[in-house]
Enzyme design. Sequence first.
Site, mmCIF file in Angstrom:
data_model
loop_
_atom_site.group_PDB
_atom_site.id
_atom_site.type_symbol
_atom_site.label_atom_id
_atom_site.label_comp_id
_atom_site.label_asym_id
_atom_site.label_seq_id
_atom_site.Cartn_x
_atom_site.Cartn_y
_atom_site.Cartn_z
ATOM 1 N N GLN A 115 0.829 -1.200 0.000
ATOM 2 C CA GLN A 115 0.000 0.000 0.000
ATOM 3 C C GLN A 115 0.866 1.253 0.000
ATOM 4 O O GLN A 115 2.076 1.203 0.248
ATOM 5 C CB GLN A 115 -0.908 -0.001 1.233
ATOM 6 N N ASP A 146 0.394 0.351 14.053
ATOM 7 C CA ASP A 146 0.864 1.545 14.763
ATOM 8 C C ASP A 146 1.209 1.257 16.218
ATOM 9 O O ASP A 146 1.854 2.064 16.876
ATOM 10 C CB ASP A 146 -0.176 2.667 14.693
ATOM 11 N N GLU A 168 1.106 -8.179 11.865
ATOM 12 C CA GLU A 168 0.894 -7.070 10.926
ATOM 13 C C GLU A 168 1.563 -7.428 9.605
ATOM 14 O O GLU A 168 2.756 -7.758 9.573
ATOM 15 C CB GLU A 168 1.490 -5.773 11.491
ATOM 16 N N ASP A 214 1.402 -12.614 7.536
ATOM 17 C CA ASP A 214 0.021 -12.679 7.073
ATOM 18 C C ASP A 214 -0.885 -13.176 8.202
ATOM 19 O O ASP A 214 -0.757 -14.322 8.646
ATOM 20 C CB ASP A 214 -0.046 -13.622 5.878
ATOM 21 N N ASP A 218 -7.693 -5.049 13.818
ATOM 22 C CA ASP A 218 -7.623 -3.631 13.468
ATOM 23 C C ASP A 218 -7.103 -3.545 12.047
ATOM 24 O O ASP A 218 -5.896 -3.526 11.804
ATOM 25 C CB ASP A 218 -6.700 -2.885 14.434
ATOM 26 N N SER A 219 -8.011 -3.524 11.095
ATOM 27 C CA SER A 219 -7.631 -3.589 9.689
ATOM 28 C C SER A 219 -8.193 -2.397 8.934
ATOM 29 O O SER A 219 -9.016 -1.631 9.441
ATOM 30 C CB SER A 219 -8.165 -4.872 9.061
ATOM 31 N N THR A 220 -7.745 -2.281 7.690
ATOM 32 C CA THR A 220 -8.374 -1.335 6.783
ATOM 33 C C THR A 220 -9.750 -1.890 6.404
ATOM 34 O O THR A 220 -10.135 -2.981 6.810
ATOM 35 C CB THR A 220 -7.516 -1.156 5.521
#
Length: 289
Positions: free
Chosen positions: A33, A88, A108, A140, A159-161
């Site tokens: 990304q 983060d 992550e 992954d 906690d993902s997009t």
Amino acid sequence: MAIDSWVHETLYAGWGQRFLVKRELARVKSAFQDIMVFESHSHGRVLLLDGVVQITEADEFVYQEMLAHVPLLAHGAAKRVLIIGAGDGGVLRRVLQHGTTERAVMVEIDGEVIRLAREFMPGIGGDAWTDPRAEVIVGDGIDYVRQAPAASFDAVIVDSTDPIGVGEVLFTDEFYANCARLLTGRGLVVNQCGVPFMQADELRETSRRRAKSFPDVFAYVAAVPTYVGGFMTLGWAAKDAGLREVGVEEIRRRAMAAGILGTTRYWTPEIHQGAFNLPPYIAEQLSGR
């Protein structure tokens, strides 16, 4: 780098928000990304992934506290916690605030997110990165939950997009089935389900998918200023429906025992309970209407 320019977030067609940039700190194209970190005039430092705001220093506490404290205090005895995404470090830090946490594994997929967050937003993760109870894996999350032993975790926090691009695989039937398998008997999973005023399909579809693997499927809300469009919903899927019904005083007692009470800026026992009282326009998405 750019000074006093505007960054426009266009998450929704025809509507968005913009930030006045004081200083651009990083702009990286990773294997997964586009990542940007900048210092804003209004919200401190801001992290964007593919042009979408993920976190700001000013309001990160709302999302992070609700994503971590609600499931752990509802469970009451979670010792082993799996975190998917959250590069983060903010969720990891909140999970480790709980004295009951013995092991926290964070998976992550994008190591660049971790690197940039640690370098430019160090206050978000704080000392969590070096806590001996923490295991941080760049890998992954789908493969991890597929291979994790049965009943190896008490809680899973995702906690993902949104379910597009790199985050899409974290919203599948297979993923939730594997989460159910790796959870203990009172285990639960929570995940972000978007802003239902603008993303109703996200909550509706993920609720339908989670219901195939969990008997208690619901959602709770948090008001995150930079997640524009109204309440952010956090999806809830538990093996034990009683976890959602714990009273305020018991939540307060658990928070005190865990060392959380008095440390938060958004979460309180009353907010915890009230977050499950959904406005009808959100609740109807849970039933697929």
